[in-house]
Scaffold this motif. Structure first.
Motif, PDB file in Angstrom:
ATOM      1  N   SER A 193       0.838  -1.201   0.000  1.00  0.00           N
ATOM      2  CA  SER A 193       0.000   0.000   0.000  1.00  0.00           C
ATOM      3  C   SER A 193       0.878   1.258   0.000  1.00  0.00           C
ATOM      4  O   SER A 193       1.981   1.271   0.553  1.00  0.00           O
ATOM      5  CB  SER A 193      -0.966  -0.029   1.176  1.00  0.00           C
ATOM      6  OG  SER A 193      -0.304   0.337   2.349  1.00  0.00           O
ATOM      7  N   TYR A 194       0.374   2.293  -0.655  1.00  0.00           N
ATOM      8  CA  TYR A 194       1.127   3.534  -0.858  1.00  0.00           C
ATOM      9  C   TYR A 194       0.273   4.713  -0.415  1.00  0.00           C
ATOM     10  O   TYR A 194      -0.962   4.629  -0.382  1.00  0.00           O
ATOM     11  CB  TYR A 194       1.478   3.689  -2.344  1.00  0.00           C
ATOM     12  CG  TYR A 194       2.318   2.569  -2.899  1.00  0.00           C
ATOM     13  CD1 TYR A 194       3.703   2.588  -2.800  1.00  0.00           C
ATOM     14  CD2 TYR A 194       1.722   1.479  -3.542  1.00  0.00           C
ATOM     15  CE1 TYR A 194       4.477   1.560  -3.310  1.00  0.00           C
ATOM     16  CE2 TYR A 194       2.492   0.444  -4.060  1.00  0.00           C
ATOM     17  CZ  TYR A 194       3.869   0.488  -3.939  1.00  0.00           C
ATOM     18  OH  TYR A 194       4.624  -0.531  -4.457  1.00  0.00           O
ATOM     19  N   GLU A 195       0.966   5.836  -0.169  1.00  0.00           N
ATOM     20  CA  GLU A 195       0.251   7.011   0.305  1.00  0.00           C
ATOM     21  C   GLU A 195      -0.443   7.770  -0.830  1.00  0.00           C
ATOM     22  O   GLU A 195      -1.527   8.312  -0.668  1.00  0.00           O
ATOM     23  CB  GLU A 195       1.259   7.939   0.977  1.00  0.00           C
ATOM     24  CG  GLU A 195       0.648   8.842   2.022  1.00  0.00           C
ATOM     25  CD  GLU A 195       1.708   9.720   2.651  1.00  0.00           C
ATOM     26  OE1 GLU A 195       1.444  10.919   2.793  1.00  0.00           O
ATOM     27  OE2 GLU A 195       2.807   9.197   2.948  1.00  0.00           O
ATOM     28  N   ASN A 196       0.195   7.785  -2.015  1.00  0.00           N
ATOM     29  CA  ASN A 196      -0.282   8.685  -3.090  1.00  0.00           C
ATOM     30  C   ASN A 196      -0.809   7.976  -4.325  1.00  0.00           C
ATOM     31  O   ASN A 196      -1.192   8.628  -5.298  1.00  0.00           O
ATOM     32  CB  ASN A 196       0.859   9.603  -3.517  1.00  0.00           C
ATOM     33  CG  ASN A 196       1.358  10.423  -2.357  1.00  0.00           C
ATOM     34  OD1 ASN A 196       0.681  11.340  -1.911  1.00  0.00           O
ATOM     35  ND2 ASN A 196       2.536  10.077  -1.840  1.00  0.00           N
ATOM     36  N   ARG A 210      -4.109  11.519  -5.505  1.00  0.00           N
ATOM     37  CA  ARG A 210      -4.013  12.745  -4.685  1.00  0.00           C
ATOM     38  C   ARG A 210      -5.131  13.677  -5.149  1.00  0.00           C
ATOM     39  O   ARG A 210      -4.879  14.732  -5.743  1.00  0.00           O
ATOM     40  CB  ARG A 210      -2.672  13.456  -4.926  1.00  0.00           C
ATOM     41  CG  ARG A 210      -1.507  12.940  -4.157  1.00  0.00           C
ATOM     42  CD  ARG A 210      -0.327  13.899  -4.365  1.00  0.00           C
ATOM     43  NE  ARG A 210      -0.304  14.985  -3.431  1.00  0.00           N
ATOM     44  CZ  ARG A 210       0.317  16.153  -3.648  1.00  0.00           C
ATOM     45  NH1 ARG A 210       0.941  16.391  -4.788  1.00  0.00           N
ATOM     46  NH2 ARG A 210       0.305  17.092  -2.729  1.00  0.00           N
ATOM     47  N   ALA A 240       6.948  12.420  -3.311  1.00  0.00           N
ATOM     48  CA  ALA A 240       6.529  11.155  -2.685  1.00  0.00           C
ATOM     49  C   ALA A 240       5.711  10.307  -3.660  1.00  0.00           C
ATOM     50  O   ALA A 240       5.834   9.071  -3.691  1.00  0.00           O
ATOM     51  CB  ALA A 240       5.712  11.450  -1.426  1.00  0.00           C
ATOM     52  N   ASP A 252       6.452   6.599  -5.055  1.00  0.00           N
ATOM     53  CA  ASP A 252       5.464   5.507  -4.982  1.00  0.00           C
ATOM     54  C   ASP A 252       5.332   4.807  -6.346  1.00  0.00           C
ATOM     55  O   ASP A 252       5.283   3.575  -6.423  1.00  0.00           O
ATOM     56  CB  ASP A 252       4.078   6.051  -4.578  1.00  0.00           C
ATOM     57  CG  ASP A 252       4.001   6.404  -3.092  1.00  0.00           C
ATOM     58  OD1 ASP A 252       4.943   6.087  -2.348  1.00  0.00           O
ATOM     59  OD2 ASP A 252       2.983   7.009  -2.691  1.00  0.00           O
TER      60      ASP A 252
END
Ligand code: CO8
Length: 258
Positions: A2-5, A21, A31, A35
């Motif tokens: 899993s990734y933030e962006n 985003r 970031a 990713d």
């Protein structure tokens, strides 16, 4: 993983990356670029993945590099770190076939990232542009180069010098996108295309990609020689033997991707 962006998913033999985003119209912050690099590393090392789709949201594929993040950089910040070439070139250096599925804005670095993919499919809502000139800079990830090769000097020069956007129809006419589809079927169409590519021999599609891309780098004579040698090399593959045998036996080939 899993990734933030971004959201990265494996769907059968296709890797799907969705830029995520939404509040910043998928602006490509550092970031997010990292990713994408990590997801591509993962897809590239996964033997089951044979095609990759990169998409955004209904409103934006990506509205460019993150202007707010870049705003305070000075020359030495970007020069010393080669602003951030390593991450940005990752899409272009991917060895597996990539498809950009573009709806809404693909601007600046967003248009450049889509152009790093092998095939672009546009929703009828897509808008492409290189508006860097409006914020006092120039394209830095291929906008003056890949766009010019795709649509020719006149349109590329006009877009880069004025920031004018191209809609999907103009982009298709100009040769930037392979085809236009209704916005609500964009992802389905892109996934079907990716699944079709993934149904063929993995090493053969990698050879096709490498050979077509050489057309941008080599003279015709060198490119034809490269192609011929790659063609010869398919005769070392089990999939080439299986493909031709299956044709003679009037059945579907069972490719082993080797
Ligand atoms: N960077 C940061 N934030 C952004 C960006 C961006 N590129 N684009 C949009 N956003 C943010 C807005 O600031 C806004 O945030 P907030 O709500 O906090 O104010 C939110 O996204 C929504 O945007 P808007 O309110 O502006 O939405 P509109 O529908 O009114 O307008 C546009 C949409 C026309 C897309 C408009 O947002 C816009 O013009 N965006 C900037 C487009 C642009 O100039 N892109 C080029 C950036 S420079 C670049 O990409 C260089 C790449 C070089 C890479 C080199 C690597 C080696």
């Amino acid at each position: 993983m899993s990734y933030e962006n971004i959201i990265a998913e494996k769907k059968g033999n296709v890797g799907l990356i969705t830029l995520n985003r939404p509040k910043a119209l998928n602006a490509l912050c550092d970031a997010l670029i990292k990713d994408i690099g990590a997801a591509l590393d993962d897809f590239e090392s996964d033997e089951d993945i044979r095609a990759i789709v990169i998409t955004g949201s209904e409103r934006a594929f990506a509205a460019g590099a993150d202007i707010k993040e870049m705003a305070d950089y000075d020359y030495m910040d970007v020069y010393k770190n080669d602003f951030i070439t390593k991450g940005w070139t990752r899409v272009a250096s991917c060895r597996k076939p990539t498809i950009a599925a573009v709806a809404g804005f693909a601007l600046g670095g967003g248009c450049e990232m889509a152009m790093m993919c092998d095939i672009m499919i546009a929703a009828d809502t897509a808008k492409f542009g290189q508006p860097e000139i409006t914020i006092g800079t120039i394209p830095g990830a291929g906008g003056t180069q890949r766009l010019t090769r795709a649509v020719g000097k006149a349109k590329a020069m006009e877009m880069c010098l004025t920031g004018r956007m191209m809609d999907a129809e103009e982009a298709e006419r100009a040769g930037l996108v392979a085809r236009i589809v209704p916005a609500d079927s964009l992802l389905d169409e892109a996934m079907q295309l990716a699944e079709k590519i993934a149904s063929f021999s993995g090493p053969v599609s990698m050879k096709v990609k490498e050979s077509v891309n050489k057309a941008y780098e080599m003279t015709l004579t060198e490119g034809l020689m490269f192609e011929r040698r790659e063609f010869h090399s398919t005769f070392a593959l089990e999939d080439r033997a299986e493909g031709m045998k299956a044709f003679g036996e009037k059945r579907k080939p069972a490719f082993k991707h080797r």
